[in-house]
Design an enzyme around this catalytic site. Structure first.
Site, PDB file in Angstrom:
ATOM      1  CD  GLU A 147      47.584  32.000  44.629  1.00 25.21           C
ATOM      2  OE1 GLU A 147      47.285  33.046  45.261  1.00 25.21           O
ATOM      3  OE2 GLU A 147      46.839  31.490  43.772  1.00 25.21           O
ATOM      4  CG  PHE A 169      41.894  34.157  31.388  1.00 26.09           C
ATOM      5  CD1 PHE A 169      41.486  35.349  31.987  1.00 26.09           C
ATOM      6  CD2 PHE A 169      41.716  32.967  32.066  1.00 26.09           C
ATOM      7  CE1 PHE A 169      40.901  35.339  33.244  1.00 26.09           C
ATOM      8  CE2 PHE A 169      41.132  32.951  33.325  1.00 26.09           C
ATOM      9  CZ  PHE A 169      40.720  34.149  33.910  1.00 26.09           C
ATOM     10  CD  GLN A 170      43.663  32.965  35.788  1.00 22.91           C
ATOM     11  OE1 GLN A 170      43.873  31.764  35.669  1.00 22.91           O
ATOM     12  NE2 GLN A 170      43.052  33.494  36.835  1.00 22.91           N
ATOM     13  CE  LYS A 217      44.786  23.318  31.224  1.00 26.34           C
ATOM     14  NZ  LYS A 217      43.501  24.029  31.417  1.00 26.34           N
ATOM     15  CG  MET A 263      60.085  48.551  63.916  1.00 17.78           C
ATOM     16  SD  MET A 263      61.059  48.654  65.433  1.00 17.78           S
ATOM     17  CE  MET A 263      61.571  46.972  65.669  1.00 17.78           C
TER      18      MET A 263
END
Ligand SMILES: Cc1ncc(C[n+]2csc(CCOP(=O)(O)OP(=O)(O)O)c2C)c(N)n1
Ligand SMILES: [Mg+2]
Lengths: 184, 587
Positions: B52, B114-115, B164, B484
């Site tokens: 993502e 969940f999630q 949802k 760097m």
């Protein structure tokens, strides 16, 4: 290479702020939506501003607008920045620095519980009267006073109650409005 | 008339009505209804990323190379948390994104389902604004508002978190009647105050040592802003420098161009900033990589600051003339006012200033000692530039030395051609950003100038590039170091190279082939041009492993906490030609 001779210890250079911090009272009109308080508080904690006190309540029900009063200590330059940052939040309608405007009127309310008997009890009542504190609850050995006024007055009252049997205090925090006919 | 549809259908319809043609996303339980609606839709292409974070950077690349809003679609919980880096990146670099996140059903919110994660809580401080939509009848309005907030004012990322059950619920869809512009509390100011603009032009007419300091705001404001900047520069004859974010707004091939300023900016740009008597900041924000030591920053100049975000003004540097407004309209107005006040050139008045600037230029602060046995990273960027400069080319970068060398040695004459992570400095930005750019510009040449360490952070998006036939070129300046970091350790930490060596590198050629792309390696300067040509000719995504000098440092450099005139120059700089003794002492 000359680089080695120009060491600097930090990735950032912090210039100390030389201005003196002062407390200002801000009035903020916001949409009363879920999470709005977290948004304001998160802005302050995320950017390292100090909130001294904060009060909030819905003030215009039809429009779902709340008014938040924030007392914040910062340097004058920071105060400007805080105002701009608040103004940038999408649900914020208006921000007013009442202290900077110079016409703020502020009040705080406290409930003060004092327990004691005898002489102390008489003295407690006498002082409460002098401070125009109302008795809102009483038992044979305790009082709860309601006192409103400037925070300094409340502070003073609490100090005086200390030796007389102060049990606990709750305070609303400061709330403020501008003087005169104009609204925000 | 309001139409009844499911929340998921409302999402798709709102995307269409807001001009979305591409989505960068990744499915999961909490967004399945939206993916289902997407499945049954024509006209929107979904690009399935591999992480993502990649979706957010791809959407950023897409947005910055087109000027449109990028669209990200991810699931709840880990989908949302993985998007946080890209959202923060977009916030700091003012990139318009709408990120739709799935959420557990409203009845489960707060139950550690969940999630489940507190997406609006987590993203509150890394978005311009965010929403949790609990009622399907709010959905259309919120989505239209999200696009409006993301793309107007100072652009930024907006998250819309949709449980949802709301995606399944039936509700009303209403088109945005462009009514969103009537937002009750959010009203960005676009027109600059005319008295302030007038005062600014008066200062410009008197200035003897002026400089335009331009930033990403000019690019964000759009092509008209860039046009007006060019016009104003031509009218005034003032020198122009820009931040990392603003490269391309003013053409690098113009003689008034001083190169980039800041920590790794050119000598002439930084000294012009330091010594000027009038600084005209257009759409930049006095970032600490630009100002260096605040109390030594351009001590003798009057400062004008044009910015659409009032909070950017007087935040780091106190200015004399603040102008809140959109760069395009303010610049246009400045041009107009200038014309009403004079029609004679100020060339003569500026002559001594330009003479001074020419002296600084002759120092050649970007010079380096080339080699015929090992590829110098600067040389690699120069050869790349020469090979592609006449093409339709877009450059993205990762973060590190290679990013600075790209900024210094690749030259941009047009805006929206240069995509880099400036504010957040996110390693792993460049590869997915290139994916997003290529999605928007299928026939263009899109190159990620990368470092071998950064590119491994989002390497998996190579798979996305192969899947969608996106022939991005990943040009790795492989110095086997987090260069760097190594440079700072060399200069500031006694050469103690703690954890900055790129150990156990993959074979990038084989890696490219494993993904189904093409791999090229080059370590000989004499073979470099041919290898670059081979890369450009390939129709596949290419990983180019350009093996460069391991210990080259990036100069010039203003060490943090130093003023502009304390800049460190490369050994090769021609300091003999600096006539100013003060300058000599400092280099
Ligand atoms: C996500 C992230 N982690 C850490 C850093 C700190 N950092 C800045 S540059 C750099 C090294 C980059 O190495 P490489 O990609 O090889 O580029 P080089 O400097 O060698 O060109 C690191 C670790 C960062 N910018 N981003
Ligand atoms: Mg490296």
């Amino acid at each position: 290479m000359n680089a080695k001779f120009q060491p600097t210890g930090s990735a950032y250079f912090i210039v100390p702020d030389t201005q003196n911090p002062e407390q200002h009272i801000l009035s903020v009109i916001v949409d009363n939506e879920p999470g709005i308080l977290a948004r304001i508080a998160g802005l302050f904690s995320g950017r390292g501003y100090n909130i001294d006190s904060l009060t909030v309540s819905e003030t215009e029900h039809e429009k779902h607008l709340s008014r938040i009063t924030i007392a914040v200590t910062a340097t004058p330059k920071m105060h400007m920045q805080i105002r701009m940052q608040l103004d940038r939040l999408v649900p914020v309608h208006r921000v007013l620095d009442l202290t900077a405007e110079g016409n703020g009127l502020e009040r705080e309310l406290a409930l003060v519980k004092v327990a004691g008997k005898g002489e102390n009890r008489v003295e407690t009542l006498r002082l409460a009267e002098a401070f125009r504190a109302q008795v809102v609850d009483a038992t044979t050995d305790s009082f709860v006073f309601e006192i409103t006024g400037k925070s300094s007055k409340i502070e003073q009252f609490i100090t005086l109650m200390q030796p007389l049997g102060l049990v606990e205090v709750v305070r609303t925090g400061r709330t403020a409005i501008s003087r005169g006919p104009e609204g925000m | 008339m309001a139409e009844q549809m499911t929340g998921a259908e409302i999402v798709i319809q709102a995307l269409k009505d807001n001009g979305v043609e591409h989505i960068f996303g990744y499915p999961g339980g909490a967004v399945l209804p939206i993916y289902d609606a997407l499945f049954q839709t024509e006209g929107i292409e979904h690009i399935l990323v591999r992480h993502e974070q990649g979706a957010t950077h791809a959407a950023e690349g897409y947005a910055r190379s087109t000027g449109k809003c990028g669209l990200v679609l991810v699931t709840s919980g880990p989908g949302a948390t993985n998007a946080v880096t890209g959202l923060t990146d977009a916030l700091l670099d003012s990139v318009p994104l709408v990120c739709i996140t799935g959420q557990v059903p409203t009845s489960l919110i707060g139950s550690d389902a969940f999630q489940e994660c507190d997406t609006v809580g987590i993203t509150r401080n890394c978005t311009k604004h965010n929403y949790l939509v609990k009622d399907v009848n709010d959905l259309a309005r919120v989505l239209h508002e999200a696009f409006y907030v993301a793309t107007t004012g100072r652009p930024g990322p907006v998250v819309v978190d949709i449980p949802k059950d709301v995606q399944f619920a039936l509700g009303n869809y209403k088109k945005s009647a462009n009514g969103a512009t009537q937002h009750a509390s959010y009203r960005p100011q676009t027109e600059g105050d005319s008295a302030a603009i007038e005062a600014a032009v008066d200062l410009m007419l008197k200035a003897e040592k002026p400089v335009f300091y331009t930033g990403g705001g000019v690019v964000n404001s759009g092509p008209e802003a860039c046009e007006h900047l060019r016009e104003l520069a031509a009218l005034t004859g003032f020198p122009v420098t820009s931040t990392l974010m603003g490269l391309g707004a003013f053409p690098a091939n113009n003689n008034q161009w001083l190169g980039m300023l800041g920590m790794h900016g050119t000598y002439e740009a930084n000294l012009a900033m330091h010594d000027c008597d009038l600084m005209i900041n257009i759409g930049a924000r006095f970032d600490d990589r630009i100002t260096g030591r605040i109390d030594g920053f351009s001590p003798n100049s009057m400062k004008i600051h044009v910015d659409i975000d009032p909070s950017s003004i007087n935040k780091n540097i106190t200015v004399d003339i603040p102008i809140v407004g959109d760069c395009a309209s303010v610049l246009e107005e400045m041009v107009r006012v200038w014309r009403t006040k004079t029609n004679t050139s100020r060339e003569d008045a500026l002559k001594p200033w330009w003479k001074q600037i020419e002296d600084w230029r002759s120092v050649k602060s970007l010079s380096f000692k080339n080699s015929d046995t090992v590829i110098k990273p600067q040389y690699a960027v120069q050869r790349l530039y020469e090979a592609v400069k006449d093409r339709d080319v877009y450059i993205t970068t990762e973060v590190g030395q290679h990013q600075m060398w790209a900024a210094q040695h690749f030259h941009f004459n047009e805006p929206k051609r240069w995509m880099t992570s400036g504010g957040l400095g996110t390693m792993g930005y460049g590869l997915p950003a290139a994916v997003g750019v290529q999605v928007a510009h299928r026939d263009a040449l899109v190159i990620d100038i990368a470092g071998e360490a950064s590119v491994q952070m989002t390497m998996q998006e190579m798979s996305t590039a192969v899947q969608y036939g996106l022939p991005i070129k990943i040009f790795i300046l492989n110095n086997e170091y987090m260069g760097m970091v190594r440079q700072w350790q060399e200069l500031l930490h006694g050469g103690r190279y703690s954890q900055s060596y790129s150990e156990s590198l993959p074979d990038f050629v084989k890696l490219a082939e494993a993904y189904g792309g093409k791999g090229i390696r080059c370590s000989d300067p004499k073979e470099l041009d041919d290898a670059i040509a081979e890369m450009i000719d390939s129709d596949l995504p290419v990983i180019f492993d350009c093996v460069v000098d391991k210990v080259e440092n990036c100069f010039p450099m203003i060490p943090s906490g130093k003023a502009h005139n304390e800049i460190i120059l490369p050994d090769t700089a021609d300091i003999g030609s600096i006539i100013d003794d003060k300058g000599k002492v400092l280099v």
